[in-house]
Motif scaffolding. Structure first.
Motif, PDB file in Angstrom:
ATOM      1  N   VAL A   7     -52.812 -43.556  16.626  1.00  0.00           N
ATOM      2  CA  VAL A   7     -52.219 -44.182  17.806  1.00  0.00           C
ATOM      3  C   VAL A   7     -51.275 -45.251  17.287  1.00  0.00           C
ATOM      4  N   SER A   8     -50.078 -45.277  17.854  1.00  0.00           N
ATOM      5  CA  SER A   8     -49.074 -46.235  17.397  1.00  0.00           C
ATOM      6  C   SER A   8     -48.343 -46.814  18.597  1.00  0.00           C
ATOM      7  N   ASP A   9     -47.844 -48.021  18.444  1.00  0.00           N
ATOM      8  CA  ASP A   9     -47.068 -48.627  19.526  1.00  0.00           C
ATOM      9  C   ASP A   9     -45.575 -48.350  19.355  1.00  0.00           C
ATOM     10  N   GLN A  10     -45.229 -47.578  18.304  1.00  0.00           N
ATOM     11  CA  GLN A  10     -43.826 -47.225  18.084  1.00  0.00           C
ATOM     12  C   GLN A  10     -43.720 -45.810  17.528  1.00  0.00           C
ATOM     13  N   ALA A  11     -42.555 -45.212  17.697  1.00  0.00           N
ATOM     14  CA  ALA A  11     -42.318 -43.874  17.174  1.00  0.00           C
ATOM     15  C   ALA A  11     -42.389 -43.902  15.644  1.00  0.00           C
ATOM     16  N   ILE A  12     -42.869 -42.820  15.074  1.00  0.00           N
ATOM     17  CA  ILE A  12     -42.983 -42.698  13.628  1.00  0.00           C
ATOM     18  C   ILE A  12     -41.995 -41.639  13.157  1.00  0.00           C
ATOM     19  N   ALA A  13     -41.046 -42.034  12.331  1.00  0.00           N
ATOM     20  CA  ALA A  13     -40.061 -41.089  11.800  1.00  0.00           C
ATOM     21  C   ALA A  13     -40.779 -40.013  10.987  1.00  0.00           C
ATOM     22  N   GLY A  14     -40.418 -38.780  11.209  1.00  0.00           N
ATOM     23  CA  GLY A  14     -41.010 -37.675  10.463  1.00  0.00           C
ATOM     24  C   GLY A  14     -42.289 -37.126  11.061  1.00  0.00           C
ATOM     25  N   ALA A  15     -42.695 -37.644  12.221  1.00  0.00           N
ATOM     26  CA  ALA A  15     -43.918 -37.147  12.869  1.00  0.00           C
ATOM     27  C   ALA A  15     -43.701 -35.721  13.366  1.00  0.00           C
TER      28      ALA A  15
ATOM     29  N   VAL B 100     -49.790 -39.982  17.743  1.00  0.00           N
ATOM     30  CA  VAL B 100     -48.868 -39.456  16.742  1.00  0.00           C
ATOM     31  C   VAL B 100     -49.624 -38.458  15.884  1.00  0.00           C
ATOM     32  N   ILE B 101     -49.038 -37.277  15.709  1.00  0.00           N
ATOM     33  CA  ILE B 101     -49.579 -36.268  14.804  1.00  0.00           C
ATOM     34  C   ILE B 101     -48.537 -36.095  13.713  1.00  0.00           C
ATOM     35  N   ALA B 102     -48.946 -36.337  12.479  1.00  0.00           N
ATOM     36  CA  ALA B 102     -48.002 -36.287  11.364  1.00  0.00           C
ATOM     37  C   ALA B 102     -48.741 -35.955  10.079  1.00  0.00           C
ATOM     38  N   GLU B 103     -47.970 -35.558   9.076  1.00  0.00           N
ATOM     39  CA  GLU B 103     -48.566 -35.361   7.760  1.00  0.00           C
ATOM     40  C   GLU B 103     -49.208 -36.681   7.338  1.00  0.00           C
ATOM     41  N   VAL B 104     -50.310 -36.581   6.638  1.00  0.00           N
ATOM     42  CA  VAL B 104     -51.037 -37.770   6.178  1.00  0.00           C
ATOM     43  C   VAL B 104     -50.105 -38.690   5.397  1.00  0.00           C
ATOM     44  N   ALA B 105     -49.242 -38.126   4.571  1.00  0.00           N
ATOM     45  CA  ALA B 105     -48.317 -38.935   3.767  1.00  0.00           C
ATOM     46  C   ALA B 105     -47.344 -39.717   4.651  1.00  0.00           C
ATOM     47  N   VAL B 106     -46.898 -39.125   5.741  1.00  0.00           N
ATOM     48  CA  VAL B 106     -45.987 -39.804   6.677  1.00  0.00           C
ATOM     49  C   VAL B 106     -46.705 -40.981   7.331  1.00  0.00           C
ATOM     50  N   LEU B 107     -47.948 -40.751   7.745  1.00  0.00           N
ATOM     51  CA  LEU B 107     -48.720 -41.837   8.365  1.00  0.00           C
ATOM     52  C   LEU B 107     -48.999 -42.948   7.352  1.00  0.00           C
TER      53      LEU B 107
ATOM     54  N   ILE C 174     -50.357 -46.521   8.359  1.00  0.00           N
ATOM     55  CA  ILE C 174     -51.397 -46.123   9.309  1.00  0.00           C
ATOM     56  C   ILE C 174     -52.499 -45.368   8.576  1.00  0.00           C
ATOM     57  N   ALA C 175     -53.731 -45.840   8.713  1.00  0.00           N
ATOM     58  CA  ALA C 175     -54.878 -45.170   8.104  1.00  0.00           C
ATOM     59  C   ALA C 175     -55.256 -43.946   8.925  1.00  0.00           C
ATOM     60  N   VAL C 176     -55.717 -42.908   8.252  1.00  0.00           N
ATOM     61  CA  VAL C 176     -56.110 -41.665   8.907  1.00  0.00           C
ATOM     62  C   VAL C 176     -57.617 -41.504   8.767  1.00  0.00           C
ATOM     63  N   LEU C 177     -58.282 -41.227   9.891  1.00  0.00           N
ATOM     64  CA  LEU C 177     -59.734 -41.065   9.869  1.00  0.00           C
ATOM     65  C   LEU C 177     -60.174 -39.676   9.428  1.00  0.00           C
ATOM     66  N   ALA C 178     -59.397 -38.652   9.768  1.00  0.00           N
ATOM     67  CA  ALA C 178     -59.762 -37.276   9.422  1.00  0.00           C
ATOM     68  C   ALA C 178     -58.505 -36.501   9.083  1.00  0.00           C
ATOM     69  N   HIS C 179     -58.666 -35.517   8.216  1.00  0.00           N
ATOM     70  CA  HIS C 179     -57.539 -34.662   7.843  1.00  0.00           C
ATOM     71  C   HIS C 179     -57.635 -33.344   8.596  1.00  0.00           C
ATOM     72  N   TRP C 180     -56.485 -32.888   9.068  1.00  0.00           N
ATOM     73  CA  TRP C 180     -56.389 -31.666   9.857  1.00  0.00           C
ATOM     74  C   TRP C 180     -55.397 -30.728   9.206  1.00  0.00           C
ATOM     75  N   ALA C 181     -55.647 -29.434   9.336  1.00  0.00           N
ATOM     76  CA  ALA C 181     -54.704 -28.415   8.880  1.00  0.00           C
ATOM     77  C   ALA C 181     -53.907 -27.946  10.085  1.00  0.00           C
ATOM     78  N   ARG C 182     -52.622 -27.764   9.883  1.00  0.00           N
ATOM     79  CA  ARG C 182     -51.753 -27.267  10.959  1.00  0.00           C
ATOM     80  C   ARG C 182     -51.472 -25.789  10.720  1.00  0.00           C
ATOM     81  N   ILE C 183     -51.791 -24.984  11.708  1.00  0.00           N
ATOM     82  CA  ILE C 183     -51.527 -23.550  11.662  1.00  0.00           C
ATOM     83  C   ILE C 183     -50.531 -23.248  12.780  1.00  0.00           C
ATOM     84  N   THR C 184     -49.409 -22.654  12.415  1.00  0.00           N
ATOM     85  CA  THR C 184     -48.393 -22.280  13.397  1.00  0.00           C
ATOM     86  C   THR C 184     -48.499 -20.788  13.670  1.00  0.00           C
TER      87      THR C 184
END
Length: 127
Positions: free
Chosen positions: A27-35, A47-54, A59-69
């Motif tokens: 959760v962010s109060d501003q847009a994140i470039a590259g999200a 915000v949903i983004a690559e862990v590296a972008v966050l 921004i700390a990430v609590l859990a890692h997710w895989a994105r399947i398109t």
């Protein structure tokens, strides 16, 4: 160009593609470039983004997710695709969060279950 709406066709040709990088939710109060996605809710911006972008945004990430398109161009009004995906993943005990874009559906699953999720989704094409 209209997307595919026939569920049988969607399942047969959805060709799930696993992205190599781990994603996170924040959760962010501003847009994140590259999200990948930013969703404005009453409580704040998800915000949903690559862990590296966050991480680069501090921004700390609590859990890692895989994105399947699902690479098939699905019609936004198609009926049953999300339900079929949810059933297949639930049968394997895999949680799923679906984000629909104009052209494709994206499924975020727990990082450690990404291989199982890909197998379950590929299995839908075999029906």
């Amino acid at each position: 160009m209209a997307g595919e709406a026939d569920l049988a066709v969607l399942l047969r040709v959805m060709r799930p593609e696993l992205h190599a990088q781990a994603y996170g939710y924040a959760v962010s109060d501003q847009a994140i470039a590259g999200a990948f996605a930013q969703i404005c809710e009453a409580e704040g911006m998800t915000v949903i983004a690559e862990v590296a972008v966050l991480a680069a945004a501090g921004i700390a990430v609590l859990a890692h997710w895989a994105r399947i398109t699902l690479t098939v161009h699905s019609d936004l009004a198609a009926v049953g695709l999300t339900a079929a995906i949810a059933r297949a993943l639930a049968a394997e005990g895999i949680s799923a969060n679906v984000v629909a874009g104009f052209y494709h559906d994206h499924v975020l699953v727990p990082w450690e279950r990404r291989g199982d999720a890909m197998a379950a989704l590929r299995g839908l094409s075999d029906v």
